[in-house]
Motif scaffolding. Structure first.
Motif, PDB file in Angstrom:
ATOM      1  N   GLY A 159       0.805  -1.218   0.000  1.00 27.42           N
ATOM      2  CA  GLY A 159       0.000   0.000   0.000  1.00 27.42           C
ATOM      3  C   GLY A 159       0.833   1.260   0.000  1.00 27.42           C
ATOM      4  O   GLY A 159       0.490   2.257  -0.646  1.00 27.42           O
ATOM      5  N   MET A 160       1.969   1.223   0.685  1.00 29.20           N
ATOM      6  CA  MET A 160       2.818   2.405   0.807  1.00 29.20           C
ATOM      7  C   MET A 160       3.570   2.732  -0.482  1.00 29.20           C
ATOM      8  O   MET A 160       4.031   3.858  -0.673  1.00 29.20           O
ATOM      9  CB  MET A 160       3.833   2.202   1.946  1.00 29.20           C
ATOM     10  N   THR A 161       3.698   1.753  -1.369  1.00 23.87           N
ATOM     11  CA  THR A 161       4.472   1.972  -2.587  1.00 23.87           C
ATOM     12  C   THR A 161       3.607   2.004  -3.849  1.00 23.87           C
ATOM     13  O   THR A 161       4.143   1.971  -4.968  1.00 23.87           O
ATOM     14  CB  THR A 161       5.564   0.890  -2.734  1.00 23.87           C
ATOM     15  N   GLY A 162       2.300   2.085  -3.677  1.00 23.73           N
ATOM     16  CA  GLY A 162       1.432   2.325  -4.818  1.00 23.73           C
ATOM     17  C   GLY A 162       0.920   1.114  -5.556  1.00 23.73           C
ATOM     18  O   GLY A 162       0.331   1.252  -6.635  1.00 23.73           O
ATOM     19  N   PHE A 163       1.123  -0.096  -5.025  1.00 21.75           N
ATOM     20  CA  PHE A 163       0.592  -1.284  -5.675  1.00 21.75           C
ATOM     21  C   PHE A 163      -0.865  -1.495  -5.253  1.00 21.75           C
ATOM     22  O   PHE A 163      -1.235  -1.231  -4.116  1.00 21.75           O
ATOM     23  CB  PHE A 163       1.435  -2.512  -5.326  1.00 21.75           C
ATOM     24  N   SER A 164      -1.662  -1.992  -6.189  1.00 25.27           N
ATOM     25  CA  SER A 164      -3.105  -2.091  -5.938  1.00 25.27           C
ATOM     26  C   SER A 164      -3.441  -3.098  -4.849  1.00 25.27           C
ATOM     27  O   SER A 164      -4.413  -2.925  -4.107  1.00 25.27           O
ATOM     28  CB  SER A 164      -3.840  -2.463  -7.231  1.00 25.27           C
ATOM     29  N   ASP A 165      -2.646  -4.155  -4.728  1.00 27.58           N
ATOM     30  CA  ASP A 165      -2.860  -5.139  -3.669  1.00 27.58           C
ATOM     31  C   ASP A 165      -1.581  -5.940  -3.484  1.00 27.58           C
ATOM     32  O   ASP A 165      -0.619  -5.804  -4.246  1.00 27.58           O
ATOM     33  CB  ASP A 165      -4.040  -6.066  -3.988  1.00 27.58           C
ATOM     34  N   GLN A 166      -1.572  -6.799  -2.473  1.00 23.34           N
ATOM     35  CA  GLN A 166      -0.356  -7.550  -2.168  1.00 23.34           C
ATOM     36  C   GLN A 166       0.009  -8.536  -3.271  1.00 23.34           C
ATOM     37  O   GLN A 166       1.189  -8.785  -3.531  1.00 23.34           O
ATOM     38  CB  GLN A 166      -0.502  -8.297  -0.843  1.00 23.34           C
ATOM     39  N   SER A 167      -0.996  -9.084  -3.950  1.00 27.49           N
ATOM     40  CA  SER A 167      -0.724 -10.045  -5.019  1.00 27.49           C
ATOM     41  C   SER A 167       0.054  -9.388  -6.154  1.00 27.49           C
ATOM     42  O   SER A 167       1.059  -9.942  -6.637  1.00 27.49           O
ATOM     43  CB  SER A 167      -2.040 -10.619  -5.550  1.00 27.49           C
ATOM     44  N   HIS A 168      -0.391  -8.192  -6.576  1.00 26.20           N
ATOM     45  CA  HIS A 168       0.339  -7.487  -7.621  1.00 26.20           C
ATOM     46  C   HIS A 168       1.749  -7.127  -7.154  1.00 26.20           C
ATOM     47  O   HIS A 168       2.714  -7.229  -7.916  1.00 26.20           O
ATOM     48  CB  HIS A 168      -0.420  -6.212  -8.021  1.00 26.20           C
ATOM     49  N   PHE A 169       1.857  -6.705  -5.925  1.00 31.16           N
ATOM     50  CA  PHE A 169       3.162  -6.344  -5.367  1.00 31.16           C
ATOM     51  C   PHE A 169       4.108  -7.542  -5.389  1.00 31.16           C
ATOM     52  O   PHE A 169       5.257  -7.439  -5.833  1.00 31.16           O
ATOM     53  CB  PHE A 169       2.984  -5.826  -3.942  1.00 31.16           C
ATOM     54  N   THR A 170       3.632  -8.681  -4.920  1.00 30.17           N
ATOM     55  CA  THR A 170       4.460  -9.885  -4.870  1.00 30.17           C
ATOM     56  C   THR A 170       4.909 -10.300  -6.265  1.00 30.17           C
ATOM     57  O   THR A 170       6.074 -10.652  -6.484  1.00 30.17           O
ATOM     58  CB  THR A 170       3.694 -11.042  -4.204  1.00 30.17           C
ATOM     59  N   ASN A 171       3.990 -10.261  -7.234  1.00 27.96           N
ATOM     60  CA  ASN A 171       4.331 -10.664  -8.599  1.00 27.96           C
ATOM     61  C   ASN A 171       5.394  -9.751  -9.201  1.00 27.96           C
ATOM     62  O   ASN A 171       6.355 -10.221  -9.820  1.00 27.96           O
ATOM     63  CB  ASN A 171       3.075 -10.655  -9.471  1.00 27.96           C
ATOM     64  N   TYR A 172       5.218  -8.434  -9.032  1.00 28.27           N
ATOM     65  CA  TYR A 172       6.192  -7.488  -9.577  1.00 28.27           C
ATOM     66  C   TYR A 172       7.536  -7.618  -8.867  1.00 28.27           C
ATOM     67  O   TYR A 172       8.599  -7.569  -9.503  1.00 28.27           O
ATOM     68  CB  TYR A 172       5.680  -6.057  -9.455  1.00 28.27           C
TER      69      TYR A 172
END
Length: 274
Positions: A242-255
């Motif tokens: 959330g702090m780095t602009g990703f829509s959710d944790q799943s997208h964050f983890t994948n990227y």
């Protein structure tokens, strides 16, 4: 080789303040991106096609790789061969301190080559990696690291100030600064285009030509770099997303895994584990 046979390890050495990085049995492609730190690595096994700053290289076992901070690069397997790769990642501040110790003056290194084929220096990288992995004495680790850096400074480095780099134009610098300051926000192409009073097509072409990555890739790379710093502080992956602009944790983890080769939680463990 399936995913369970892959080996992905990063070790953080608190004595040297650097990361030792290993990927083994990997077929993953890595997208066009850059790092904020120096990378000194080598191919231990397998073959890779590397693109770096507009140049292309076919890499084999024994080839040395040198990246300056912000050298954009991406790579893919050749013939489906599995990658075995080791590297040390060195923050700019740490590199400057080492370079000053070696040269006796303020020295900001700039690697003049990104790839050196069949280099004996690869053995020195392996020695630093093993010293960190085996948690050898600080004396041994420092000796191995200084020997490695000294070899590279002598053969493949010049002071940064001697490099003729015009750098991006004023408009592109402004866009970069904006994305670095507002990386957690939902930035659109319209937002960026309106800042410089240009069309979106022109913006994409000019930005990519000057920086080496597209605006989207630039923003995602900045987000990942900021996420790494937050994870190192012990902030949970859900909050970091959330702090780095990703829509959710799943997208964050994948990227994160696409860029770094590890999940956020795997990366965080190297700083939280004893």
């Amino acid at each position: 080789m399936n995913g369970s046979q892959e080996q992905r390890h990063i070790y953080y050495d608190r004595d040297l303040e650097i990361e030792a990085y290993q990927l083994s049995g990997i077929v993953q492609k890595f997208p066009n991106h850059f790092h904020e730190y120096y990378v000194i690595g080598f191919i231990e096994g397998g073959k890779r096609h590397l693109w770096c700053k507009g140049q292309e290289y076919d890499l084999n076992a024994g080839d040395l790789i040198l990246f300056n901070p912000r050298d954009n690069h991406y790579c893919a397997p050749i013939g489906g061969e599995l990658l075995d790769y080791r590297a040390v990642n060195i923050q700019s501040g740490v590199m400057l301190e080492i370079a000053k110790e070696i040269t006796g003056k303020d020295y900001t290194p700039y690697f003049t080559k990104n790839v050196i084929y069949q280099s004996e220096i690869a053995l020195s990288v392996a020695e630093v990696y093993e010293a960190i992995l085996m948690d050898m004495s600080k004396l041994k680790k420092e000796e191995a690291l200084f020997y490695l850096i000294e070899q590279i400074l002598q053969e493949y480095s010049v002071p940064f100030e001697k490099i003729e780099k015009t750098g991006p134009n004023k408009q592109t610098k402004m866009l970069c600064q904006y994305m670095e300051q507002h990386f957690s926000e939902n930035i659109t192409l319209d937002d960026l285009a309106s800042m410089i009073g240009a069309g979106k097509s022109y913006l994409l072409r000019s930005f990519t030509k000057e920086i080496g990555v597209s605006p989207y890739r630039y923003l995602q790379t900045i987000r990942i770099e900021r996420a790494k710093a937050l994870l190192e502080e012990g902030i949970g992956p859900i909050d970091v997303a959330g702090m780095t602009g990703f829509s959710d944790q799943s997208h964050f983890t994948n990227y994160f895994k696409e860029f770094i080769g590890l999940t956020p939680k795997q990366y965080q463990r190297i700083f939280t584990d004893a």
